[in-house]
Write an enzyme that holds these catalytic residues in place. Structure first.
Site, PDB file in Angstrom:
ATOM      1  CG  HIS A  53     -23.332 -24.661  84.211  1.00 18.47           C
ATOM      2  ND1 HIS A  53     -22.948 -23.180  84.244  1.00 18.47           N
ATOM      3  CD2 HIS A  53     -22.179 -25.134  83.693  1.00 18.47           C
ATOM      4  CE1 HIS A  53     -21.632 -22.986  83.630  1.00 18.47           C
ATOM      5  NE2 HIS A  53     -21.296 -24.288  83.144  1.00 18.47           N
ATOM      6  CD  GLU A  55     -27.618 -22.346  87.912  1.00 20.49           C
ATOM      7  OE1 GLU A  55     -27.309 -21.410  88.474  1.00 20.49           O
ATOM      8  OE2 GLU A  55     -26.749 -23.051  87.218  1.00 20.49           O
ATOM      9  CB  CYS A  83     -22.711 -18.911  84.354  1.00 16.80           C
ATOM     10  SG  CYS A  83     -23.769 -20.069  83.263  1.00 16.80           S
ATOM     11  CB  CYS A  86     -27.289 -20.796  83.966  1.00 20.16           C
ATOM     12  SG  CYS A  86     -26.110 -22.253  84.072  1.00 20.16           S
TER      13      CYS A  86
END
Length: 156
Positions: A53, A55, A83, A86
């Site tokens: 992801h 991040e 999310c 993250c």
């Protein structure tokens, strides 16, 4: 640069990743002392890595650039509310503050819904959609025992 400029950089990172077919519409930058020290965009589909992801990739980049596993003194600007995975990574990295653009509802509206994960967390292990079962704790505890005795361990 000010906060809006850093958010624009996060969005630009997302757009660049999308244009290069690297993954979903998410981007992130990490700032220390007014300078971008890490960037990341979603690379889940291009790397076949469900943890890639924006991040997480930005945290990896910033840690590499700072030669550190902690990002104390840094701020993260992410194009969307993080999310659960993250969010955990942000806490483990010890970032000072999070600025986010879009919300988890905005993400859900375009097909990126992580609400099911939030619903799974408080459930008893046996009731989760992926059951959890403890196995051989007497074997697993050995690593923890050796860690507590390790004189040259690096705390974190």
């Amino acid at each position: 640069m000010d906060h809006k400029n850093f958010m624009q950089e996060a969005v630009n990172t997302a757009l660049n990743g999308m244009q290069n077919n690297e993954g979903g519409p998410f981007g992130c930058v990490i700032v220390k002392d007014g300078k971008i020290i890490g960037k990341g965009n979603n690379k889940v589909t291009s790397t076949n890595d469900p943890t890639a992801h924006a991040e997480v990739t930005a945290i990896r980049d910033a840690c590499k650039n700072l030669d550190s596993f902690q990002l104390t003194g840094c701020t993260i600007y992410t194009s969307c509310e993080p999310c659960p995975m993250c969010l955990g990574a942000i806490y483990w990295a010890r970032l000072d503050k999070v600025y986010y653009g879009s919300t988890q509802t905005d993400a859900a509206n375009i097909g990126f819904d992580d609400a099911f994960i939030y619903k799974e967390i408080p459930l008893p292990y046996a009731e989760r959609s992926i059951p959890f079962e403890q196995l051989a704790p007497e074997i697993a505890i050995k690593a923890f025992k050796e860690w507590t005795e390790k004189e040259d361990r690096r705390e974190y």
